[in-house]
Design a protein around this motif. Sequence first.
Motif, mmCIF file in Angstrom:
data_model
loop_
_atom_site.group_PDB
_atom_site.id
_atom_site.type_symbol
_atom_site.label_atom_id
_atom_site.label_comp_id
_atom_site.label_asym_id
_atom_site.label_seq_id
_atom_site.Cartn_x
_atom_site.Cartn_y
_atom_site.Cartn_z
ATOM 1 N N ASP A 35 0.833 -1.208 0.000
ATOM 2 C CA ASP A 35 0.000 0.000 0.000
ATOM 3 C C ASP A 35 0.867 1.257 0.000
ATOM 4 O O ASP A 35 0.657 2.182 -0.795
ATOM 5 C CB ASP A 35 -0.897 0.038 1.254
ATOM 6 N N GLU A 59 -5.179 7.499 1.260
ATOM 7 C CA GLU A 59 -5.609 6.671 2.386
ATOM 8 C C GLU A 59 -4.488 6.492 3.398
ATOM 9 O O GLU A 59 -4.727 6.514 4.603
ATOM 10 C CB GLU A 59 -6.098 5.305 1.914
ATOM 11 N N ASP A 80 -6.196 5.967 -3.567
ATOM 12 C CA ASP A 80 -6.318 4.788 -2.717
ATOM 13 C C ASP A 80 -5.460 3.715 -3.381
ATOM 14 O O ASP A 80 -5.855 3.133 -4.398
ATOM 15 C CB ASP A 80 -7.774 4.327 -2.608
ATOM 16 N N ASP A 83 -7.231 -0.654 -2.753
ATOM 17 C CA ASP A 83 -8.560 -0.644 -2.156
ATOM 18 C C ASP A 83 -9.035 -2.096 -2.074
ATOM 19 O O ASP A 83 -9.280 -2.733 -3.095
ATOM 20 C CB ASP A 83 -9.517 0.186 -3.014
ATOM 21 N N THR A 85 -7.367 -4.134 0.684
ATOM 22 C CA THR A 85 -6.071 -4.691 1.084
ATOM 23 C C THR A 85 -6.198 -6.108 1.630
ATOM 24 O O THR A 85 -5.368 -6.973 1.341
ATOM 25 C CB THR A 85 -5.400 -3.784 2.136
ATOM 26 N N THR A 97 -7.032 -0.192 -7.547
ATOM 27 C CA THR A 97 -6.464 1.126 -7.241
ATOM 28 C C THR A 97 -7.401 2.200 -7.765
ATOM 29 O O THR A 97 -7.953 2.075 -8.855
ATOM 30 C CB THR A 97 -5.076 1.275 -7.889
ATOM 31 N N SER A 144 -21.444 -1.821 0.156
ATOM 32 C CA SER A 144 -20.128 -1.571 0.730
ATOM 33 C C SER A 144 -20.057 -2.258 2.098
ATOM 34 O O SER A 144 -21.079 -2.591 2.697
ATOM 35 C CB SER A 144 -19.886 -0.074 0.892
ATOM 36 N N SER A 162 -14.276 -4.092 -1.499
ATOM 37 C CA SER A 162 -13.438 -3.152 -2.251
ATOM 38 C C SER A 162 -14.334 -2.247 -3.088
ATOM 39 O O SER A 162 -15.089 -2.737 -3.930
ATOM 40 C CB SER A 162 -12.466 -3.900 -3.161
ATOM 41 N N SER A 163 -14.246 -0.958 -2.862
ATOM 42 C CA SER A 163 -15.024 -0.012 -3.667
ATOM 43 C C SER A 163 -14.579 -0.035 -5.117
ATOM 44 O O SER A 163 -15.400 0.058 -6.028
ATOM 45 C CB SER A 163 -14.876 1.409 -3.109
ATOM 46 N N TRP A 187 -11.537 8.780 -0.533
ATOM 47 C CA TRP A 187 -10.755 7.981 -1.483
ATOM 48 C C TRP A 187 -11.474 6.698 -1.884
ATOM 49 O O TRP A 187 -11.077 6.046 -2.833
ATOM 50 C CB TRP A 187 -9.369 7.651 -0.909
ATOM 51 N N ASP A 188 -12.536 6.339 -1.164
ATOM 52 C CA ASP A 188 -13.315 5.150 -1.520
ATOM 53 C C ASP A 188 -14.326 5.414 -2.634
ATOM 54 O O ASP A 188 -14.619 4.516 -3.421
ATOM 55 C CB ASP A 188 -14.080 4.621 -0.297
#
Length: 204
Positions: A35, A59, A80, A83, A85, A97, A144, A162-163, A187-188
């Motif tokens: 990350d 993030e 991010d 996203d 992880t 990403t 989500s 993961s968004s 960032w999501d």
Amino acid sequence: MKNFYTQLKKIIDHSIKDKNYLCLKKDNSMLTKNDVDIQDKIIFLIQKFFPDVKQFICEEKFNKSKFDEIDFNKSFAIIDPIDGTENFYAGNKMFGTLVSINSKLSKKKIDIIYIPLYNMLITRDNILSIYSKSSKKNQLTILSTKCLGHKFKGAKYRMYGSSAFSFYKFIVGEANEFIYCDGAKIWDYFTGLRLSKLINCKLN
């Protein structure tokens, strides 16, 4: 922009080859060295292509208490690096990403969703060719992880963790709806929402 996209993909593809656990963050989510490395390299890449971008909302390593100091009327980037992880570290494909850039100097808006293990790069340049409208029979709804405390029940719901991956599934028409419950971090959702507007999706 093609060169920027190519270099971005190379950074991510190279950096995810080996998994390196780092620690748990304050919210008990996982942080890997991957990350941090990806984020640092993307920042360097953005500074190379868009030298006017001085504000980075990321993030990792971002002081959330200084968020109110960000001037969105000036150049900025939102990153991010990985996203999803936990998915990445567990060895499944549901991670990606997210990168958004507003460069006043070059008068460009950049939005990128990259799902590396699907080799899927979605940008403002190609989203119309990738987008597929969900069929009328498709009743699938993506949730989500922020929806875990809500009372969603039934076979039609999916949660990927993961968004980036969720927005990808939504954009290619594999789900009819994507619900992001309260507690979202910028960032999501920022990149996914900007790309979704380009395909005239209904945003609530």
